[in-house]
Write a protein that holds these residues in place. Sequence first.
Motif, PDB file in Angstrom:
ATOM      1  N   THR A  26     -55.145 -26.564   8.294  1.00 60.83           N
ATOM      2  CA  THR A  26     -56.280 -25.905   8.961  1.00 60.83           C
ATOM      3  C   THR A  26     -55.967 -25.749  10.447  1.00 60.83           C
ATOM      4  O   THR A  26     -56.245 -24.713  11.055  1.00 60.83           O
ATOM      5  CB  THR A  26     -57.557 -26.757   8.780  1.00 60.83           C
ATOM      6  OG1 THR A  26     -57.723 -27.054   7.388  1.00 60.83           O
ATOM      7  CG2 THR A  26     -58.786 -26.024   9.292  1.00 60.83           C
ATOM      8  N   LEU A  27     -55.365 -26.781  11.027  1.00 64.45           N
ATOM      9  CA  LEU A  27     -55.036 -26.740  12.454  1.00 64.45           C
ATOM     10  C   LEU A  27     -53.930 -25.723  12.734  1.00 64.45           C
ATOM     11  O   LEU A  27     -54.003 -24.973  13.712  1.00 64.45           O
ATOM     12  CB  LEU A  27     -54.627 -28.141  12.934  1.00 64.45           C
ATOM     13  CG  LEU A  27     -54.285 -28.265  14.418  1.00 64.45           C
ATOM     14  CD1 LEU A  27     -55.474 -27.859  15.295  1.00 64.45           C
ATOM     15  CD2 LEU A  27     -53.860 -29.699  14.755  1.00 64.45           C
ATOM     16  N   LEU A  28     -52.917 -25.674  11.893  1.00 69.24           N
ATOM     17  CA  LEU A  28     -51.864 -24.667  12.073  1.00 69.24           C
ATOM     18  C   LEU A  28     -52.490 -23.271  12.096  1.00 69.24           C
ATOM     19  O   LEU A  28     -52.219 -22.460  12.983  1.00 69.24           O
ATOM     20  CB  LEU A  28     -50.829 -24.728  10.943  1.00 69.24           C
ATOM     21  CG  LEU A  28     -49.841 -23.555  10.987  1.00 69.24           C
ATOM     22  CD1 LEU A  28     -48.597 -23.925  11.776  1.00 69.24           C
ATOM     23  CD2 LEU A  28     -49.461 -23.047   9.630  1.00 69.24           C
ATOM     24  N   ASN A  29     -53.358 -23.009  11.119  1.00 69.54           N
ATOM     25  CA  ASN A  29     -53.983 -21.682  11.038  1.00 69.54           C
ATOM     26  C   ASN A  29     -54.831 -21.400  12.278  1.00 69.54           C
ATOM     27  O   ASN A  29     -54.835 -20.283  12.789  1.00 69.54           O
ATOM     28  CB  ASN A  29     -54.838 -21.593   9.770  1.00 69.54           C
ATOM     29  CG  ASN A  29     -53.999 -21.706   8.500  1.00 69.54           C
ATOM     30  OD1 ASN A  29     -52.813 -21.452   8.514  1.00 69.54           O
ATOM     31  ND2 ASN A  29     -54.622 -22.109   7.400  1.00 69.54           N
ATOM     32  N   ALA A  30     -55.531 -22.430  12.769  1.00 73.65           N
ATOM     33  CA  ALA A  30     -56.374 -22.245  13.958  1.00 73.65           C
ATOM     34  C   ALA A  30     -55.505 -21.969  15.187  1.00 73.65           C
ATOM     35  O   ALA A  30     -55.853 -21.142  16.033  1.00 73.65           O
ATOM     36  CB  ALA A  30     -57.242 -23.479  14.188  1.00 73.65           C
ATOM     37  N   LEU A  31     -54.376 -22.634  15.283  1.00 72.18           N
ATOM     38  CA  LEU A  31     -53.491 -22.442  16.439  1.00 72.18           C
ATOM     39  C   LEU A  31     -52.855 -21.057  16.423  1.00 72.18           C
ATOM     40  O   LEU A  31     -52.692 -20.419  17.464  1.00 72.18           O
ATOM     41  CB  LEU A  31     -52.396 -23.518  16.446  1.00 72.18           C
ATOM     42  CG  LEU A  31     -52.853 -24.917  16.884  1.00 72.18           C
ATOM     43  CD1 LEU A  31     -51.888 -25.990  16.379  1.00 72.18           C
ATOM     44  CD2 LEU A  31     -52.978 -24.988  18.409  1.00 72.18           C
ATOM     45  N   LEU A  36     -43.651 -22.417   8.318  1.00 72.70           N
ATOM     46  CA  LEU A  36     -43.391 -22.063   9.711  1.00 72.70           C
ATOM     47  C   LEU A  36     -44.345 -20.961  10.185  1.00 72.70           C
ATOM     48  O   LEU A  36     -44.539 -19.970   9.496  1.00 72.70           O
ATOM     49  CB  LEU A  36     -41.929 -21.601   9.821  1.00 72.70           C
ATOM     50  CG  LEU A  36     -41.399 -21.249  11.196  1.00 72.70           C
ATOM     51  CD1 LEU A  36     -39.958 -21.731  11.332  1.00 72.70           C
ATOM     52  CD2 LEU A  36     -41.447 -19.749  11.426  1.00 72.70           C
ATOM     53  N   GLY A  37     -44.935 -21.178  11.340  1.00 74.24           N
ATOM     54  CA  GLY A  37     -45.826 -20.172  11.928  1.00 74.24           C
ATOM     55  C   GLY A  37     -45.501 -19.996  13.404  1.00 74.24           C
ATOM     56  O   GLY A  37     -45.317 -20.984  14.114  1.00 74.24           O
ATOM     57  N   ILE A  38     -45.395 -18.750  13.841  1.00 73.37           N
ATOM     58  CA  ILE A  38     -44.943 -18.488  15.213  1.00 73.37           C
ATOM     59  C   ILE A  38     -46.084 -17.945  16.060  1.00 73.37           C
ATOM     60  O   ILE A  38     -46.754 -16.983  15.660  1.00 73.37           O
ATOM     61  CB  ILE A  38     -43.796 -17.446  15.205  1.00 73.37           C
ATOM     62  CG1 ILE A  38     -42.668 -17.906  14.279  1.00 73.37           C
ATOM     63  CG2 ILE A  38     -43.273 -17.207  16.626  1.00 73.37           C
ATOM     64  CD1 ILE A  38     -41.763 -16.769  13.818  1.00 73.37           C
TER      65      ILE A  38
END
Length: 290
Positions: free
Chosen positions: A21-26, A46-48
């Motif tokens: 959830t935090l990755l998506n929010a960031l 991985l998310g950039i």
Amino acid sequence: MEGFRCGYVTLVGKPNVGKSTLLNALIGKKLSIVTPKAQTTRHRVLGILSEPDAQVIFLDTPGVIAPRSGLHQSMMHSVAGAVDEADLLLFVADACADQPDRRSLERVRARSAILVLNKVDRTSQHAVLPLAKAYLDLRAFEAVIPVSALRGDNVDALLKEIKSRLPLGVPLYPVDMLSEHPERFFVSEIIREKVFSHFRQEVPYAVAVNIRRYEENPGRKDLIQADIVVERSSQKGILIGAGGRALKAVGTAARKDIEVFLDREVYLNLFVQVRPNWRNQNALLQSYGY
Ligand SMILES: Nc1nc2c(ncn2[C@@H]2O[C@H](COP(=O)(O)OP(=O)(O)OP(=O)(O)O)[C@@H](O)[C@H]2O)c(=O)[nH]1
Ligand SMILES: [Mg+2]
């Protein structure tokens, strides 16, 4: 490019604390699947995030557990790899926990880390002080930041802290790139998310999703065929449901999210396959991407 920062930031912590959830929010886009169940994430995702002053390459990871299957071993292997790659760790913990998560801390010992106390919407910033102190008694953190990934509270402040701690350097990825996984990876993850949310107990944990065919058809809808792999025929029965209704519901929910993700229409055909004990068979684990 003067003062530009770029680096790898790995999210690590127990299952279900809200890492994905935090990755998506960031990132500002839903890249990593989220469910109310523990052990949802099975890969390093991985998310950039590319901004004028920095490029942050986030790595989401599976929640830290004691492995009890080949699948779990592969999951913990991806945690270890992502921790090794990191310039900075986000150690994510549940702000409502009554004590520190020592098992996950073991994994991240001598690394520079920010302690993120998530789900503060369920408590107060004041109430998290004893937990923060208990963590700081165990090891040093660069900063301690309470957030609500669900509501987005304090996520900007966290991002500011992250950027200030990254090494100076040029972007490693093109600025319009959000991830490096192929579309079919996200498609299979979305299907798995729907299996997690439609079924209870052991079925989600016995499931792998394998894309069998992925046909892009310019001017027409894409055709995607996927196998939902289970370990026992009883699980296959549950997945299909009376009159095929359960599988149809999963397919409809998955197709809608896939279309939003890809921003185009698709045909989605789901099949159910039984592969006894796939979670402990290396060849099958590998062919499902674990
Ligand atoms: N109340 C509240 N719930 C949250 C918050 N962040 C995440 N959740 C919920 O917590 C559950 C787990 O979230 P995930 O993001 O899948 O957790 P995770 O740490 O990635 O879990 P694993 O992939 O299993 O390790 C979901 O039901 C989320 O909606 C938050 O800030 N507040
Ligand atoms: Mg997750």
